[in-house]
Write an enzyme that holds these catalytic residues in place. Structure first.
Site, PDB file in Angstrom:
ATOM      1  N   GLU A  17       0.826  -1.213   0.000  1.00  0.00           N
ATOM      2  CA  GLU A  17       0.000   0.000   0.000  1.00  0.00           C
ATOM      3  C   GLU A  17       0.861   1.264   0.000  1.00  0.00           C
ATOM      4  O   GLU A  17       0.491   2.278  -0.599  1.00  0.00           O
ATOM      5  CB  GLU A  17      -0.968  -0.006   1.192  1.00  0.00           C
ATOM      6  CG  GLU A  17      -1.971  -1.150   1.199  1.00  0.00           C
ATOM      7  CD  GLU A  17      -2.809  -1.269  -0.079  1.00  0.00           C
ATOM      8  OE1 GLU A  17      -3.002  -0.252  -0.764  1.00  0.00           O
ATOM      9  OE2 GLU A  17      -3.248  -2.394  -0.392  1.00  0.00           O
ATOM     10  N   HIS A  31       1.629   2.325  -3.495  1.00  0.00           N
ATOM     11  CA  HIS A  31       0.579   3.174  -4.088  1.00  0.00           C
ATOM     12  C   HIS A  31       0.718   4.616  -3.596  1.00  0.00           C
ATOM     13  O   HIS A  31       0.595   5.563  -4.377  1.00  0.00           O
ATOM     14  CB  HIS A  31      -0.810   2.654  -3.698  1.00  0.00           C
ATOM     15  CG  HIS A  31      -1.243   1.425  -4.422  1.00  0.00           C
ATOM     16  ND1 HIS A  31      -1.208   1.312  -5.796  1.00  0.00           N
ATOM     17  CD2 HIS A  31      -1.754   0.244  -3.968  1.00  0.00           C
ATOM     18  CE1 HIS A  31      -1.670   0.117  -6.153  1.00  0.00           C
ATOM     19  NE2 HIS A  31      -2.001  -0.550  -5.068  1.00  0.00           N
ATOM     20  N   HIS A  50       3.435   6.464  -5.314  1.00  0.00           N
ATOM     21  CA  HIS A  50       3.015   6.800  -6.680  1.00  0.00           C
ATOM     22  C   HIS A  50       2.192   8.095  -6.637  1.00  0.00           C
ATOM     23  O   HIS A  50       2.372   8.998  -7.460  1.00  0.00           O
ATOM     24  CB  HIS A  50       2.178   5.651  -7.244  1.00  0.00           C
ATOM     25  CG  HIS A  50       2.075   5.636  -8.737  1.00  0.00           C
ATOM     26  ND1 HIS A  50       1.329   4.702  -9.424  1.00  0.00           N
ATOM     27  CD2 HIS A  50       2.597   6.442  -9.695  1.00  0.00           C
ATOM     28  CE1 HIS A  50       1.420   4.935 -10.718  1.00  0.00           C
ATOM     29  NE2 HIS A  50       2.180   5.988 -10.909  1.00  0.00           N
TER      30      HIS A  50
END
EC number: 3.4.24.59
Length: 685
Positions: free
Chosen positions: A468, A471, A474
Site C-alpha cells: 500500500e 501506491h 506513486h
C-alpha cells in the site's frame, strides 16, 4: 519530538519516525487552525458535505461557461482539469468517508454527496457545448501539434470519457447510451451486493458433525463463504457446493450486465467491451491479453500439474479414502505443505515486525532510494475520523513537502476488511504556480497494541503495508501538471506496478535486516527465517498463478464477442477445465461470486501484467542493490513522475531501457516461481 511511538500506536517501543523539520511553523499552524475532515473547514459536521458539494457545483457551472467561451488551446485542457478537480475533491473524499467513517450521519451525507456529484458528471458528459469546446481543439492539427505530450494525452483522455457516454452520436443514440450507462451502474451495484449474499440450506441436509462450523438460523444453516482454510474436507466441500449454488436472480443480473456493456461498447464504436476497456493500457487490446494468458498458461502447465500432484500426495496422507484433488482443496493443502516444509508459523515472525519497526524500515528504504522521509504530524481536532488515525507528512530532502498520508491502520467495528489506498486529493499545478499537494489514505486492518506488546504484524501484513505504501509513493511522486492523471490515475495494468514492486523489497533480506528486530530483545530476524519465508511462498505458486490465468481468461471471454456462444456457466466449465485443470463441480456457478467483474471488467489480467513488469524492474534495476539511489531516481523519473500522463509502455521502456515483449512478461512471471531465484541472497543457515 513528534514521533510514531509518542503519537500513540504506530508501534510503541520500536524505532520511531523522525520529527518534522524546522521552518514550517506557519504552514503547520495554518493547517492546525482549521477544523473538519482532512482540514476541509466545511466538514466539521455531516451537513458540511452539502455545503462542499454545492460549492463544487457552483464552481463547475462557472468553469463550464469558461470552457465554452475560451478559444481552443492549452487553456482549454487546464479548464477541463480544474473542472475535474473541483468535482473529484468532493467525490473522492466522499467515496472514502461513505465506507470508512464510524458515524452513520457522516457516511449517509457522503453517500448523498457521491450521488449528487455523480449526477453532475453524467450531465457534463452529455453537455454538447462542453464537448465541442474540446473537439475544436483536437480537430485543429496545428493546435494539437503545438501541445506538449502530457497536455495532448490529457485532452485525449477527456475526449475518451465523453465518447464513452455517446456524446458524438445523434440525439436518439445519445439517449440510448445515457440509459445504458445508468442501467450498467444499477446492475453493477446489484451484482456486487449479490456476490457476498449468503446461501442457506435446511439443517437436516448437512451431516450433524459439520453443522457447528456454520451459523445456524432456526431450521437452516447459513453459508457465507468458502471456508477455504478449514481442515475438514467435508466442511470445505459443503461450503463450496452451497455457497456457489446458482442464484437465478444473480445469474440474470450478470447476463444483463455483460449484455448491456456489450451494447454500449458497440454503440460508441467498439467491437467488444474488452476493446473499449483496454484502450490506453499496456496491453492495448484483448488480442494481446489473450496471447499473454495463453502463453503463460502453456509455460505454467507442467509446474501446475506437479503442484496438483504434491497436493494430491498431502491429501492422500491425511485423507486416504478420497485423494482426488477438488477445487476446494488447494488453499488448505498448500498451506499444510508450506507449514510442514518450512515451519513459517506467523507467531514466530510477529515479534520481529512491530508496526513501529516496519514504519522505520519503510522510512529507511524510501530515504535511501528516493531521498524521502516520513514525518509524523499532530492532526487538528476534527481532521481525522478516528482517534487512532495517524497523519504523515512526506518530505523530500531538497524539494520539501510533497503531500500527506493519513494512516487508518487499526481494526474497528464497521470498518471494511480490506487493505487499500484512497486518493483524497490529487496533485496538480495551480494557476498561481503553486502545486496542489496530494492527500491519500492508507487503510489496513491491523490488531491494536496491548499492555504487554506493541502492534505486531504477520509477514503478510508487513508485505501488505509495503504494497500500500507503494501506491502512496506513486500518488506523492506522480507530480503531474493535471490532477486528471495524477499518481495512481493511470491504466489498471500499470497502477499495480509500484505497489507490487514494493513487495519485492519487503521480501529481500538486505531490506528486512534494516528494521526487523525482536520488540523485547532487539535481536535481528535471522537470515534463514527470511529465506524460509520466501521459499515457502513458492509452494504451489504455479497452481495459484494458473488460477489467476483462469479468472483473467474467463473475464476476457465474458467481455469479448457477443452474443456469448454459451451460458456463462457453460463458459466457466470449459474455461476452468482448459485453463485450470481441476474439474468443474456440477450445480455451482463461481462466476456469480466474481466481484471483480464489476470494477475490473475486461481488466482482471492487470494484476498478472503489473506483476510481470514489477518483476522485470526488480531484477534489472534493484536485485543487485535494493538501495541503489541512481536506480531509485530513474524509477521516479521514468515511472512514478508521470502518473497516467504518459503511455504506460513508454514508461516501462524508459525504466527497462528496452521494449518488453509478451514472451518477456511471461518469462518474468515464470522465473519468479523458481526456488533458486534468491538463493544466493538467502541461503538457509
Amino acid at each position: 519530538m513528534l514521533c510514531v511511538g509518542r503519537l500513540g500506536g504506530l508501534g510503541a517501543r520500536a524505532a520511531a519516525l523522525p520529527p518534522r523539520r524546522a521552518g514550517r511553523g506557519s504552514l503547520e499552524a495554518g493547517i492546525r487552525a482549521r477544523r473538519g475532515l482532512f482540514g476541509v473547514p466545511e466538514l466539521s459536521a455531516p451537513e458540511g458535505f452539502h455545503i462542499a458539494q454545492e460549492k463544487a457545483l457552483r464552481k463547475t457551472e462557472l468553469l463550464v461557461d469558461r470552457a465554452c467561451s475560451t478559444p481552443p488551446g492549452p487553456q482549454t485542457v487546464l479548464i477541463f482539469d480544474e473542472l475535474s478537480d473541483s468535482l473529484c475533491r468532493v467525490a473522492d473524499l466522499a467515496d472514502f468517508v461513505k465506507i470508512a467513517h464510524p458515524e452513520p450521519a457522516f457516511r449517509e451525507a457522503a453517500e448523498e454527496a457521491c450521488r449528487s456529484i455523480g449526477t453532475m458528471v453524467e450531465k457534463l458528459n452529455t453537455n454538447v457545448d462542453l464537448y465541442q469546446s474540446l473537439q475544436k481543439l483536437l480537430a485543429d492539427k496545428k493546435l494539437v501539434d503545438s501541445l506538449d505530450p502530457e497536455t495532448r494525452r490529457v485532452a485525449e483522455l477527456f475526449m475518451f470519457d465523453f465518447e464513452i457516454s455517446g456524446i458524438h452520436l445523434d440525439k436518439e443514440k445519445r439517449k440510448r447510451a445515457v440509459d445504458l450507462n445508468v442501467k450498467i451502474l444499477d446492475l453493477s451495484s446489484t451484482f456486487l451486493m449479490g456476490t457476498n449474499f449468503p446461501n442457506k440450506i435446511e439443517k437436516h441436509l448437512l451431516p450433524e458433525h459439520i453443522r457447528r462450523n456454520f451459523t445456524s438460523a432456526g431450521d437452516h444453516i447459513i453459508i457465507d463463504g468458502l471456508h477455504a482454510e478449514s481442515p475438514d474436507d467435508l466442511v470445505r466441500e459443503a461450503a463450496y457446493k452451497i455457497f456457489l449454488y446458482p442464484n437465478a436472480g444473480q445469474l440474470k443480473c450478470l447476463e444483463e450486465l455483460l449484455s448491456s456493456r456489450d451494447l454500449l461498447a458497440k454503440l460508441v464504436g467498439y467491437s467488444t467491451f474488452s476493446h473499449r476497456a483496454l484502450q490506453g493500457t499496456i496491453a492495448k487490446n484483448p488480442e494481446t491479453v489473450m496471447q499473454f494468458l495463453e502463453k503463460l498458461s502453456d509455460k505454467l502447465s507442467e509446474r501446475t500439474l506437479k503442484d496438483f500432484e504434491m497436493i494430491r500426495g498431502m491429501k492422500m496422507k491425511l485423507n486416504p479414502q478420497n485423494s482426488e484433488v477438488m477445487p476446494w482443496d488447494p488453499p488448505y493443502y498448500s498451506g499444510v505443505i508450506r507449514a510442514e516444509r518450512y515451519n513459517i508459523e506467523p507467531s514466530l515472525y510477529c515479534p520481529f515486525f512491530s508496526l513501529g519497526a516496519c514504519m522505520e524500515g519503510l522510512n529507511i528504504l524510501l530515504n535511501r532510494l528516493l531521498g524521502i522521509s516520513l514525518y509524523a504530524e499532530q492532526p487538528a481536532k476534527g481532521e481525522v475520523w478516528s482517534e487512532d488515525v495517524r497523519k504523515l507528512a512526506v518530505v523530500h530532502e531538497s524539494e520539501g513537502l510533497l503531500g500527506y498520508i493519513y494512516c487508518d491502520f487499526f481494526q474497528r467495528a464497521d470498518k471494511p476488511h480490506q487493505d487499500c489506498h484512497f486518493t483524497i486529493r490529487g496533485g496538480r499545478l495551480k494557476e498561481d504556480g503553486d502545486y496542489q499537494l496530494p492527500v491519500v489514505v492508507l487503510m489496513l486492518n491491523l490488531p491494536r497494541s496491548s499492555r504487554s506488546s506493541p502492534t505486531l504484524l504477520t509477514p503478510s501484513m508487513m508485505e501488505n503495508l509495503f504494497h500500500e505504501m507503494g501506491h502512496a509513493m506513486h500518488s506523492m511522486l506522480g507530480r503531474t501538471r493535471y490532477q486528471h492523471v495524477t499518481g495512481t490515475r493511470c491504466p489498471t495494468d500499470f497502477a499495480e506496478v509500484p505497489s507490487i514492486l514494493m513487495e519485492y523489497f519487503a521480501n529481500d533480506y538486505r531490506v528486512v535486516n534494516q528494521f526487523a528486530r525482536h520488540y523485547q530483545t532487539g535481536q535481528p530476524l535471522p537470515k534463514n527465517m527470511v529465506s524460509r519465508l520466501c521459499e515457502s511462498k513458492k509452494v504451489c505458486a504455479a497452481a495459484d498463478m494458473q488460477l489467476q490465468v483462469f479468472y483473467a481468461t474467463l473475464d476476457q471471454i465474458y467481455h469479448g464477442k457477443h452474443p456469448l456462444r454459451n451460458s456463462t456457466t457453460d463458459i466457466l466449465k470449459e474455461t476452468q477445465e482448459k485453463f485450470y485443470g481441476l474439474p468443474y463441480v456440477p450445480n455451482t456457478a463461481w462466476q456469480l461470486r466474481f466481484s471483480h467483474l464489476v470494477g475490473y471488467g475486461a481488466r482482471y489480467y492487470s494484476y498478472l501484467m503489473s506483476r510481470a513488469v514489477a518483476s522485470m524492474v526488480w531484477k534489472e534495476c534493484f536485485l543487485q542493490d535494493p538501495f541503489n539511489r541512481a536506480a531509485g531516481e530513474r524509477y521516479r523519473r521514468e515511472m512514478l513522475a508521470h502518473g497516467g500522463g504518459r503511455e504506460p509502455m513508454l514508461m516501462v521502456e524508459g525504466m527497462l531501457q528496452k521494449c518488453p515483449s509478451v514472451d518477456d512478461f511471461v518469462s518474468a512471471l515464470v522465473s519468479d516461481l523458481d526456488l533458486d531465484f534468491e538463493t544466493f541472497l538467502m541461503d538457509s543457515e
